[in-house]
Design an enzyme around this catalytic site. Structure first.
Site, PDB file in Angstrom:
ATOM      1  N   THR A 157      45.649  48.470  39.434  1.00  0.00           N
ATOM      2  CA  THR A 157      46.034  47.070  39.654  1.00  0.00           C
ATOM      3  C   THR A 157      45.230  46.197  38.693  1.00  0.00           C
ATOM      4  O   THR A 157      45.608  46.034  37.546  1.00  0.00           O
ATOM      5  CB  THR A 157      45.827  46.657  41.123  1.00  0.00           C
ATOM      6  OG1 THR A 157      44.510  47.033  41.554  1.00  0.00           O
ATOM      7  CG2 THR A 157      46.855  47.333  42.019  1.00  0.00           C
ATOM      8  N   THR A 194      37.788  52.803  51.435  1.00  0.00           N
ATOM      9  CA  THR A 194      37.450  51.757  50.462  1.00  0.00           C
ATOM     10  C   THR A 194      38.334  51.593  49.231  1.00  0.00           C
ATOM     11  O   THR A 194      38.136  50.657  48.502  1.00  0.00           O
ATOM     12  CB  THR A 194      35.990  51.874  49.972  1.00  0.00           C
ATOM     13  OG1 THR A 194      35.829  53.045  49.184  1.00  0.00           O
ATOM     14  CG2 THR A 194      35.017  51.908  51.110  1.00  0.00           C
ATOM     15  N   GLU A 280      35.917  43.872  39.519  1.00  0.00           N
ATOM     16  CA  GLU A 280      36.582  42.758  38.848  1.00  0.00           C
ATOM     17  C   GLU A 280      35.569  41.800  38.217  1.00  0.00           C
ATOM     18  O   GLU A 280      34.724  41.227  38.901  1.00  0.00           O
ATOM     19  CB  GLU A 280      37.467  42.016  39.849  1.00  0.00           C
ATOM     20  CG  GLU A 280      38.679  42.829  40.245  1.00  0.00           C
ATOM     21  CD  GLU A 280      39.478  42.203  41.367  1.00  0.00           C
ATOM     22  OE1 GLU A 280      40.652  42.565  41.497  1.00  0.00           O
ATOM     23  OE2 GLU A 280      38.931  41.379  42.109  1.00  0.00           O
TER      24      GLU A 280
END
Length: 407
Positions: A157, A194, A280
Site C-alpha cells: 500500500t 500487526t 510511513e
C-alpha cells in the site's frame, strides 16, 4: 545460490516465498490501483498445513474472517489470494459475500478445493470491492508462475519497498527452506499480528505444533514492532508448510525442533524489522533493547512502551538525545523499576548509569543518532531476562502521507 551462514542456518541472498520447494507466486494489475500491481497470489503444488494469527481489532475484515474460519476447519491451505488498495472491511454482508466469491473464483481458476484458499485484503476501509476487476485479475492466476517479486509488489500500500527473506537449514538430513514476504508501513502496532505476512516452508510440520509455534514466533517478532500505534482491521500472519522437504514430521518433541524454530524466528524478525524501517515517512530504524529484567514479559512491556512513544520517536528524528522522554515511557509502562539500578545508552553513548545522569558530548550523541539504525539499550539490573522491540522515527512526511491517503 550465494548464501551467508549464521551457525547452521543459511540466509539466502534474494530469498522469497517461492524459495521453498513446491511454492509458486505471482502478481497482476487488475485495476484496483491506477497503474501498480494490486492482486497477488501464492500457490503450493500440494495442500499445506496452515496456521494463522489475526488482528485483535474488534472490526475484523471479511477476508480475515473467512480465512480464519477456513484454517480452523480445514487445517490446510493450497493458495492465498491478496488484493491491495481496498481492505474490504466494514462493508457489510455484501463485503463478506465478495470475499467468499474471491475464494471460490481462485479455487476454480487453480482447480483446487475452495476450503484450501485463504483470502487477504489491504487498503482503504469502508469501500466495496469492484468485483468485476477482481474477477478479471483472478483469471490471470497461474499455478506454474514463479514471480515472487510481482507478488511482493502487488500486496503493498504505502510501503516504499518490498519485504522478503528466506533461510535454509538441514533437518533430518534434509534441506528445509523457509521463505517469507510482508507488507506494512502504516497502521502498525504490537497487537497479535500487526500487518500482512506470509511464511512458506517445505518442512513437514504437525499442524497443531505449527499453530502454537506461530503464536510464539509472532510474539517475538511482529508483536514487537510499532510505527504509529494504530492496529488495522485486516492484519494477519499466515504460514504454510507443504512437507516437500520430506523430513520426519516436526513437532515439539522432535530433536531438531529448536533448530527449525531458530530458522523461522530469523525470517519473522527480519520481516518485522523491514516493516519498522519502512514506516510511513521514516528515516531511521529504532531498536530498543531492554535487559536485566525480572521476566521477559516485563522487558517486552518496557521495550514496547519506549518504542511506541511519539516523544521518543520525534526526538530520534531530530537527533536529540532527550533521554528524559525514555525515562517517561519507562515510568508509564506499568513495570516496577528501581531507579537506582537503571542505566540507559543511546546510540552506544551512556546517558544514565545506576540512576544517575551522565555528562555526555552532545555533538557525539547527535552523530550517533544521525544513523539509519539507532539503538537504545535499557538495563534494569534486576534479573536475567531481555526483550527487543523495533520501530521508526516520526517525521513530517508521516502526516503528509496520511493526510492524503485516499487521494
Amino acid at each position: 545460490m550465494e548464501t551467508t551462514t549464521v551457525k547452521e542456518i543459511s540466509i539466502l541472498k534474494n530469498g522469497h516465498v517461492t524459495s521453498p520447494s513446491g511454492f509458486y507466486a505471482g502478481g497482476v494489475h487488475c485495476g484496483l490501483r491506477r497503474k501498480k500491481l494490486d492482486l497477488g497470489w501464492i500457490y503450493s503444488d500440494t495442500p499445506a498445513s496452515a496456521a494463522g494469527v489475526y488482528t485483535q481489532n474488534t472490526f475484523q475484515a471479511a477476508p480475515l474472517l473467512i480465512t480464519k474460519h477456513t484454517i480452523e476447519h480445514s487445517k490446510q491451505i493450497q493458495s492465498i489470494i491478496v488484493n491491495s488498495a481496498n481492505a474490504n472491511s466494514f462493508t457489510g454482508k455484501q463485503g463478506y459475500e465478495d470475499a467468499l466469491l474471491m475464494q471460490k473464483l481462485v479455487a476454480n481458476q487453480l482447480n483446487i478445493e475452495q476450503h484450501h484458499v485463504a483470502v487477504a485484503s489491504t487498503g482503504v476501509i469502508g469501500e466495496r470491492l469492484p468485483m468485476d476487476k477482481v474477477r478479471n485479475g483472478i483469471r490471470q492466476l497461474s499455478h506454474t508462475q514463479v514471480d515472487a517479486e510481482s507478488f511482493e509488489k502487488a500486496i503493498l500500500t504505502t510501503d516504499t519497498s518490498t519485504k522478503h527473506v528466506a533461510v535454509q537449514v538441514e533437518i533430518d538430513g534434509k534441506l528445509v527452506t523457509i521463505g517469507g514476504a510482508a507488507k506494512g508501513s502504516g497502521m502498525i502496532h504490537p497487537n497479535m499480528a500487526t500487518m500482512l505476512s506470509f511464511i512458506t516452508t517445505d518442512a513437514n510440520v504437525n499442524q497443531d505444533s505449527l499453530q502454537q509455534a506461530l503464536r510464539k514466533v509472532t510474539d517475538q517478532s511482529y508483536n514487537q514492532i510499532t510505527v504509529d500505534g494504530d492496529s488495522s482491521t485486516n492484519d494477519m500472519v499466515l504460514v504454510l508448510a507443504n512437507g516437500r522437504a520430506e523430513n520426519n514430521e516436526l513437532n515439539e518433541s522432535h530433536p531438531e525442533w529448536s533448530v527449525f524454530m531458530d530458522a523461522w524466528n530469523i525470517v519473522a524478525i527480519e520481516l518485522a524489522k523491514m516493516i519498522a524501517r519502512d514506516g510511513e515517512g521514516a528515516t531511521k530504524l529504532i531498536e530498543v533493547i531492554v535487559k536485566g529484567a525480572s521476566t521477559n514479559q516485563q522487558a517486552s512491556q518496557i521495550a514496547k512502551a519506549v518504542i511506541s512513544s511519539n516523544l521518543v520517536k520525534t526526538a530520534i528524528y531530530g537527533n536529540d538525545a532527550n533521554w528524559g522522554r525514555i525515562i517517561g515511557a519507562i515510568g508509564y509502562s506499568g513495570v516496577p523499576v528501581e531507579a537506582s539500578k537503571l542505566s540507559i545508552a543511546i546510540g552506544g553513548i551512556q546517558v544514565v548509569n545506576n540512576g544517575e545522569p551522565i555528562d555526555f558530548d552532545e555533538k557525539d550523541c547527535k552523530q550517533a543518532l544521525n544513523q539509519e539504525t539507532v539503538n537504545i539499550v535499557i538495563d534494569l539490573q534486576s534479573g536475567m531476562d531481555t526483550a527487543t522491540a523495533w520501530g521508526c522515527d516520526l517525521t513530517y512526511d508521516y502526516i503528509r502521507i496520511n493526510a492524503s491517503y485516499r487521494t
